[in-house]
Scaffold this motif. Structure first.
Motif, PDB file in Angstrom:
ATOM      1  N   MET A 192      -2.958  11.494   8.375  1.00 33.36           N
ATOM      2  CA  MET A 192      -1.533  11.552   8.752  1.00 33.36           C
ATOM      3  C   MET A 192      -0.706  11.874   7.523  1.00 33.36           C
ATOM      4  N   ASP A 193       0.282  12.711   7.688  1.00 32.90           N
ATOM      5  CA  ASP A 193       1.205  13.021   6.594  1.00 32.90           C
ATOM      6  C   ASP A 193       2.015  11.784   6.276  1.00 32.90           C
ATOM      7  N   THR A 194       1.988  11.359   4.978  1.00 30.89           N
ATOM      8  CA  THR A 194       2.682  10.130   4.613  1.00 30.89           C
ATOM      9  C   THR A 194       4.169  10.215   4.855  1.00 30.89           C
ATOM     10  N   SER A 195       4.741  11.436   4.846  1.00 26.33           N
ATOM     11  CA  SER A 195       6.182  11.553   5.042  1.00 26.33           C
ATOM     12  C   SER A 195       6.609  11.100   6.423  1.00 26.33           C
ATOM     13  N   SER A 196       5.674  11.141   7.407  1.00 25.64           N
ATOM     14  CA  SER A 196       6.030  10.756   8.767  1.00 25.64           C
ATOM     15  C   SER A 196       6.316   9.262   8.858  1.00 25.64           C
ATOM     16  N   THR A 197       5.884   8.495   7.870  1.00 21.60           N
ATOM     17  CA  THR A 197       6.107   7.057   7.898  1.00 21.60           C
ATOM     18  C   THR A 197       7.235   6.621   6.965  1.00 21.60           C
ATOM     19  N   LEU A 198       7.796   7.532   6.206  1.00 22.89           N
ATOM     20  CA  LEU A 198       8.810   7.153   5.230  1.00 22.89           C
ATOM     21  C   LEU A 198      10.200   7.093   5.864  1.00 22.89           C
ATOM     22  N   LYS A 199      10.910   6.028   5.534  1.00 21.08           N
ATOM     23  CA  LYS A 199      12.298   5.884   5.968  1.00 21.08           C
ATOM     24  C   LYS A 199      13.204   6.214   4.784  1.00 21.08           C
ATOM     25  N   VAL A 200      14.075   7.196   4.983  1.00 18.25           N
ATOM     26  CA  VAL A 200      14.919   7.699   3.895  1.00 18.25           C
ATOM     27  C   VAL A 200      16.380   7.408   4.206  1.00 18.25           C
ATOM     28  N   LEU A 201      17.048   6.781   3.250  1.00 22.94           N
ATOM     29  CA  LEU A 201      18.471   6.467   3.387  1.00 22.94           C
ATOM     30  C   LEU A 201      19.276   7.458   2.553  1.00 22.94           C
ATOM     31  N   ILE A 202      20.223   8.146   3.184  1.00 22.19           N
ATOM     32  CA  ILE A 202      21.099   9.099   2.505  1.00 22.19           C
ATOM     33  C   ILE A 202      22.446   8.429   2.272  1.00 22.19           C
ATOM     34  N   VAL A 203      22.878   8.408   1.006  1.00 20.09           N
ATOM     35  CA  VAL A 203      24.145   7.785   0.648  1.00 20.09           C
ATOM     36  C   VAL A 203      25.118   8.884   0.239  1.00 20.09           C
ATOM     37  N   GLY A 204      26.175   9.107   1.025  1.00 22.52           N
ATOM     38  CA  GLY A 204      27.126  10.170   0.719  1.00 22.52           C
ATOM     39  C   GLY A 204      28.439   9.990   1.450  1.00 22.52           C
ATOM     40  N   GLU A 205      29.516  10.561   0.881  1.00 20.61           N
ATOM     41  CA  GLU A 205      30.834  10.442   1.473  1.00 20.61           C
ATOM     42  C   GLU A 205      31.092  11.507   2.534  1.00 20.61           C
ATOM     43  N   ASP A 206      30.581  12.702   2.305  1.00 21.01           N
ATOM     44  CA  ASP A 206      30.832  13.829   3.203  1.00 21.01           C
ATOM     45  C   ASP A 206      29.847  13.787   4.365  1.00 21.01           C
ATOM     46  N   GLU A 207      30.350  13.499   5.559  1.00 21.97           N
ATOM     47  CA  GLU A 207      29.481  13.386   6.726  1.00 21.97           C
ATOM     48  C   GLU A 207      28.780  14.694   7.052  1.00 21.97           C
ATOM     49  N   SER A 208      29.470  15.808   6.841  1.00 19.64           N
ATOM     50  CA  SER A 208      28.860  17.098   7.149  1.00 19.64           C
ATOM     51  C   SER A 208      27.703  17.393   6.201  1.00 19.64           C
ATOM     52  N   ASP A 209      27.867  17.030   4.919  1.00 20.50           N
ATOM     53  CA  ASP A 209      26.778  17.212   3.955  1.00 20.50           C
ATOM     54  C   ASP A 209      25.588  16.335   4.299  1.00 20.50           C
TER      55      ASP A 209
END
Length: 250
Positions: free
Chosen positions: A1-18
């Motif tokens: 299994m690709d390890t990326s399929s299990t990773l949870k990534v949090l994006i921290v940013g002010e611009d919602e569109s970005d």
């Protein structure tokens, strides 16, 4: 299994569109993606609620101080890796970002596969370091226990007598033949301390490797070489071979 399929990534940013654009670019790699604004309170809630594996912090001049506040928080938190995604190549921003000790730094426009690769490397390098630190902490704990055991061999003495001609001083873990100190390397000193802490007991190769080198990358031949080298330094061989099972000191 690709390890990326299990990773949870949090994006921290002010611009919602970005943030939405970034999430769209990374969805193809199977990440579980979440986004929050650049607020420490929001980050604390997200860490508790989402338990992410990695954090991506967007970085621009206007909100850079907020980004670095988040980065400093994560560095002190120390429980997960984070990388910056800057909207411009700016040495001043890079210099400030480096002070927060991130695990990666990317400049937009970015290639999704390049960012994906950096994220994977950041995560796995962090986990490897985390495992190493945990192992070293356990080794330090074991070493302290062995020190206490060695000390308790003769509770009222600052030295341990070995045979009729050797003595091991507990204050600085030094070995003497009669009144002459045997010069030892750090690894030789660790080996002799381990064996003296378990006087009369066979210490196997795996325990020696773990204690002296802190891992399992060495071989039995490395142990044999270390023992041979130490025995060559002393007038009378001190370390005994237990028929291929390990070594001991009587």
């Amino acid at each position: 299994m690709d390890t990326s399929s299990t990773l949870k990534v949090l994006i921290v940013g002010e611009d919602e569109s970005d943030s939405a654009s970034l999430k769209h670019s990374l969805e193809a790699y199977g990440y579980d993606l979440f986004s929050i604004p650049k607020r420490v309170v929001a980050l604390e809630n997200a860490l508790s609620h989402y338990a992410p594996d990695l954090v991506v912090i967007t970085l621009d001049i206007e909100t850079s101080e907020d980004s670095f506040t988040i980065g400093n928080f994560l560095h002190k938190f120390g429980a997960l890796p984070f990388i910056y995604l800057s909207n411009q190549a700016n040495d001043a921003l890079l210099f400030k970002a480096q002070k927060t000790n991130p695990h990666g730094y990317h400049v937009q426009p970015f290639d999704p596969i390049s960012l994906h690769t950096s994220m994977e490397c950041a995560f796995h390098c962090f986990k490897k370091t985390e495992t190493y630190n945990a192992t070293m902490q356990q080794l330090r704990s074991e070493y302290e226990q062995l020190r206490k055991r060695a000390f308790n061999v003769q509770a009222n003495s600052s030295k341990i007598k070995l045979c009729d001609c050797y003595q091991f001083k507990l204050k600085n873990y030094s070995l003497f033949y009669q009144n002459d100190e045997i010069k030892m390397t750090k690894k030789e000193r660790a080996l002799i301390t381990l064996l003296i802490a378990q006087l009369g007991t066979i210490v196997d190769f795996e325990q020696i490797i773990r204690f002296v080198w802190g891992g399992n990358y060495q071989t039995h031949n490395d142990v044999r070489t270390l023992v041979w080298r130490l025995n060559q330094k002393v007038p009378i061989p001190l370390i005994q071979n237990a028929m291929g099972l390990g070594y001991y000191i009587e």
